[in-house]
Design an enzyme around this catalytic site. Structure first.
Site, PDB file in Angstrom:
ATOM      1  N   GLU A  95     -43.822 137.916 191.186  1.00 37.59           N
ATOM      2  CA  GLU A  95     -43.030 139.154 191.262  1.00 37.59           C
ATOM      3  C   GLU A  95     -41.690 138.771 191.882  1.00 37.59           C
ATOM      4  O   GLU A  95     -41.645 137.931 192.780  1.00 37.59           O
ATOM      5  CB  GLU A  95     -43.666 140.219 192.178  1.00 37.59           C
ATOM      6  CG  GLU A  95     -44.900 140.904 191.635  1.00 37.59           C
ATOM      7  CD  GLU A  95     -45.530 141.897 192.642  1.00 37.59           C
ATOM      8  OE1 GLU A  95     -44.929 142.176 193.710  1.00 37.59           O
ATOM      9  OE2 GLU A  95     -46.635 142.366 192.361  1.00 37.59           O
ATOM     10  N   TYR A 101     -51.798 144.221 185.879  1.00 41.32           N
ATOM     11  CA  TYR A 101     -52.543 144.066 187.139  1.00 41.32           C
ATOM     12  C   TYR A 101     -54.009 144.465 187.082  1.00 41.32           C
ATOM     13  O   TYR A 101     -54.803 144.004 187.902  1.00 41.32           O
ATOM     14  CB  TYR A 101     -51.843 144.863 188.251  1.00 41.32           C
ATOM     15  CG  TYR A 101     -50.499 144.281 188.603  1.00 41.32           C
ATOM     16  CD1 TYR A 101     -49.363 144.627 187.884  1.00 41.32           C
ATOM     17  CD2 TYR A 101     -50.371 143.359 189.628  1.00 41.32           C
ATOM     18  CE1 TYR A 101     -48.133 144.076 188.187  1.00 41.32           C
ATOM     19  CE2 TYR A 101     -49.148 142.808 189.944  1.00 41.32           C
ATOM     20  CZ  TYR A 101     -48.028 143.163 189.221  1.00 41.32           C
ATOM     21  OH  TYR A 101     -46.822 142.605 189.526  1.00 41.32           O
ATOM     22  N   ASN A 156     -54.389 139.019 193.941  1.00 41.12           N
ATOM     23  CA  ASN A 156     -52.988 139.295 194.245  1.00 41.12           C
ATOM     24  C   ASN A 156     -52.882 139.669 195.716  1.00 41.12           C
ATOM     25  O   ASN A 156     -53.468 140.678 196.133  1.00 41.12           O
ATOM     26  CB  ASN A 156     -52.483 140.463 193.391  1.00 41.12           C
ATOM     27  CG  ASN A 156     -51.026 140.808 193.674  1.00 41.12           C
ATOM     28  OD1 ASN A 156     -50.139 140.002 193.435  1.00 41.12           O
ATOM     29  ND2 ASN A 156     -50.778 142.006 194.205  1.00 41.12           N
ATOM     30  N   GLU A 157     -52.198 138.836 196.484  1.00 42.52           N
ATOM     31  CA  GLU A 157     -51.956 139.160 197.892  1.00 42.52           C
ATOM     32  C   GLU A 157     -53.233 139.486 198.663  1.00 42.52           C
ATOM     33  O   GLU A 157     -53.256 140.369 199.509  1.00 42.52           O
ATOM     34  CB  GLU A 157     -50.947 140.317 198.000  1.00 42.52           C
ATOM     35  CG  GLU A 157     -49.633 139.991 197.313  1.00 42.52           C
ATOM     36  CD  GLU A 157     -48.530 141.010 197.556  1.00 42.52           C
ATOM     37  OE1 GLU A 157     -48.817 142.069 198.128  1.00 42.52           O
ATOM     38  OE2 GLU A 157     -47.379 140.725 197.180  1.00 42.52           O
TER      39      GLU A 157
END
Ligand SMILES: *[C@@H]1O[C@H](CO)[C@@H](O)[C@H](O)[C@H]1NC(C)=O
Ligand SMILES: *[C@@H]1O[C@H](CO)[C@@H](O)[C@H](O)[C@H]1NC(C)=O
Ligand SMILES: *[C@@H]1O[C@H](CO)[C@@H](O)[C@H](O)[C@H]1NC(C)=O
Ligand SMILES: *[C@@H]1O[C@H](CO)[C@@H](O)[C@H](O)[C@H]1NC(C)=O
Ligand SMILES: *[C@@H]1O[C@H](CO)[C@@H](O)[C@H](O)[C@H]1NC(C)=O
Length: 555
Positions: free
Chosen positions: A267, A98, A167-168
């Site tokens: 994920e 990440y 990410n998100e």
């Protein structure tokens, strides 16, 4: 005897050498919506999230318990050597990381994983000011440089499958952030292409109502190859306990039936109905799902706690030397070990992607199709040098101070009849200020200069409690200097490599995006953390919301 033995010894030595020489990891590329190895074999991601969790600071604005620091797992050779046998045993062929630190050396870990046939998906964001901030979004030189620095460092490795630009970042109540994500994908893609790299460009989306989730997926992959992502990741925790394809995944799978680029679960691994059976891995990598999905990333190898609980499957001894696996891990090993998704369609019959018309905004999906421009560092530097009052931070850790001062400066400027419109942007209307692509130091200097000039250039108006310095060489006032230096404020172009490695740019420390998701998964090492200041909140406290917040964040 000796003489006759020698060739045998030699032959044995050669054989040993050949046996121990690992074949190069095959290159994986995209054809349309599927991934293939060089020999045409369809490639499926049997992945796991691989990052130890950074420091989590609990606070009201950190609802998902997202970490504010990170540990780069690809810079600890002994740990990679320790872990690779476990990953191999579990039939894992991809790890997702990440956050990485581009100043560290990754040679050893990347070789360890490459030799074991393991690819990497690398997220380019960093915690706090290294991500597109949800509260004060921008796609600016400091982020672009961070992303490109990381790409440069990883460009020499043969086992980078993809880079994620976020990410998100986009949540159900912040769909107007999508243009910033897409601008990042566009510029990263153009950069990779200019380097003749075919590493994929991806985004990992939070799961949510199909009314905006599916529109976001289409938005990110529409238009043209130049702006579309290659790889759509869905963080999907919807299969909990002893479920089935029909009850957990069939709906989402049919909604993505006609998707135009590669899709996978960036994920998965619900923890709400323990024990985790990991039977969803078998479903994901079966013919029920293979026409739509190319596998996924189980969350998580290392301990990773979020508001929803503990997702980790191994623990590391305090001396770092040994791994203890859990029964969850054993079940994942069993499930990943048993999969054999179909090797179809053949690469020769896979159609190329078509890029449809981009979706119009709806009440559930607010994003404009006008993207922010490519950040232009030389234009921003030109402006910084021309400004009459410059931010001169007294500390190298200036990102928090810069955020506070932008709030203060914008409210003072508002009271003086000016505005912060030029430093802001609005992903809903698609209107971006002239300085929207500049880093926070330049934005702050512009605000300070505008205030200083609005107050007759009195020295005290450039003080900002010792954070501002008058630039005697300045020839023009702020607005004309901006028009002259940033002459083409909506230009898009192929970005070039950052002049120096990182550094040199401050940033507001607003709440970054990244991190975790509402279903409970926590992306360790990414995003968020407790921001100690917040541009929007700061502006609200200053009492000039109507004027300044509309200029700065337009949330
Ligand atoms: C990267 O590593 C260097 C050396 O340890 C450290 O000084 C720096 O703060 C790290 N950068 C980030 C963004 O963590
Ligand atoms: C970036 O800004 C510089 C300085 O103003 C300008 O010369 C250059 O043309 C700009 N680049 C693009 C592609 O707009
Ligand atoms: C940076 O400053 C903030 C507040 O001013 C502080 O909370 C944080 O710990 C500092 N970080 C470092 C690395 O010094
Ligand atoms: C984040 O802020 C630090 C200083 O606090 C700075 O060194 C770093 O370059 C910033 N990163 C970005 C992407 O703005
Ligand atoms: C700079 O601004 C910050 C934030 O408002 C303030 O805390 C600090 O005292 C100022 N002065 C200096 C020299 O850092």
């Amino acid at each position: 005897m000796l003489v006759s033995l020698q060739p045998v010894v030699l032959a044995t030595a050669v054989a040993t050498l050949l046996a121990s020489r690992v074949a190069a990891i095959p290159k994986v590329t995209r054809t349309g919506r599927y991934l293939y190895q060089e020999d045409g074999t369809r490639f499926y991601i049997r992945g796991i999230a691989y990052q130890e969790q950074g420091e989590v600071v609990e606070s009201d604005d950190n609802e998902f318990l997202e970490p504010s620091t990170f540990i780069d797992p690809l810079a600890i050779p002994a740990a990679c050597t320790r872990d690779v046998e476990y990953l191999t045993q579990a039939n894992i062929n991809t790890i997702r990381v990440y956050s990485v630190n581009s100043t560290l050396n990754h040679d050893s870990c990347m070789k360890t994983f490459s030799d074991a046939g393991i690819y990497t998906i690398i997220d380019l964001a960093l915690p706090l000011n290294g991500s597109i901030a949800r509260d004060a979004p921008s796609w600016s030189t400091n982020l672009l440089n961070q992303y490109l620095n990381t790409i440069d460092v990883f460009s020499k490795y043969d086992n980078v499958l993809a880079y994620n630009v976020g990410n998100e970042v986009v949540l159900g109540d912040s769909t107007q952030l999508a243009p910033y994500v897409k601008a990042a994908a566009r510029d990263v893609k153009a950069y990779l292409k200019s380097k003749s790299s075919d590493v994929l460009v991806g985004y990992a989306a939070i799961n949510g109502a199909s009314t905006w989730r599916n529109v976001l997926a289409d938005y990110l992959s529409c238009g043209s190859d130049a702006t579309a992502i290659d790889l759509y990741g869905l963080n999907d925790y919807s299969w909990c306990g002893d479920s089935s394809f029909q009850s957990s995944y069939a709906g989402t799978t049919s909604q993505f039936a006609d998707y135009n680029v590669v899709a996978y679960f960036s994920e998965f691994g619900c923890i709400s109905s323990p024990p985790r059976l990991w039977t969803e891995a078998a479903a994901l990598l079966s013919s029920d799902m293979s026409s739509v999905w190319s596998g996924g990333i189980a969350f998580s190898y290392f301990p990773a706690a979020s508001a929803a609980g503990q997702f980790g499957m191994v623990t590391v001894s305090t001396d770092g030397n040994t791994i203890t696996t859990s029964s969850d891990w054993d079940r994942l090993v069993t499930q990943y070990g048993g999969v054999s998704p179909p090797n179809s369609p053949a690469q020769s019959s896979a159609s190329a992607s078509t890029y449809g018309t981009c979706p119009s905004a709806t009440t559930d999906f607010l994003a404009s199709n006008t993207l922010p421009p490519t950040p232009n560092e030389s234009a921003c530097n030109c402006l910084e040098n021309a400004l009459s009052c410059q931010f001169t931070p007294q500390t190298s850790n200036y990102s928090v101070v810069a955020g506070e001062l932008i709030n203060t400066g914008c409210s003072l400027l508002g009271e003086s009849g000016g505005s912060c419109t030029e430093i802001g942007g609005d992903g809903q209307t698609g209107v971006y200020g002239r300085l929207s692509g500049c880093d926070p130091i330049v934005k702050l200097s512009f605000v300070m200069s505008s205030y200083y000039e609005a107050n007759g250039k009195q020295a005290t108006a450039c003080d900002f409690a010792g954070n501002g310095t008058v630039n005697a060489a300045s020839q023009a006032s702020a607005a004309p200097a901006a028009s002259s230096c940033i002459a083409s404020p909506s230009a898009t172009f192929v970005p070039s490599a950052p002049a120096t490695t990182a550094g040199g740019s401050a940033s507001t420390s607003t709440r970054a995006s990244g991190g975790s998701n509402g279903n409970g998964g926590s992306s360790s090492g990414n995003g968020n953390g407790a921001a100690s200041t917040n541009a929007l909140a700061g502006i609200a406290i200053m009492g000039v919301v109507a004027l300044a917040s509309a200029a700065w964040t337009l949330v």
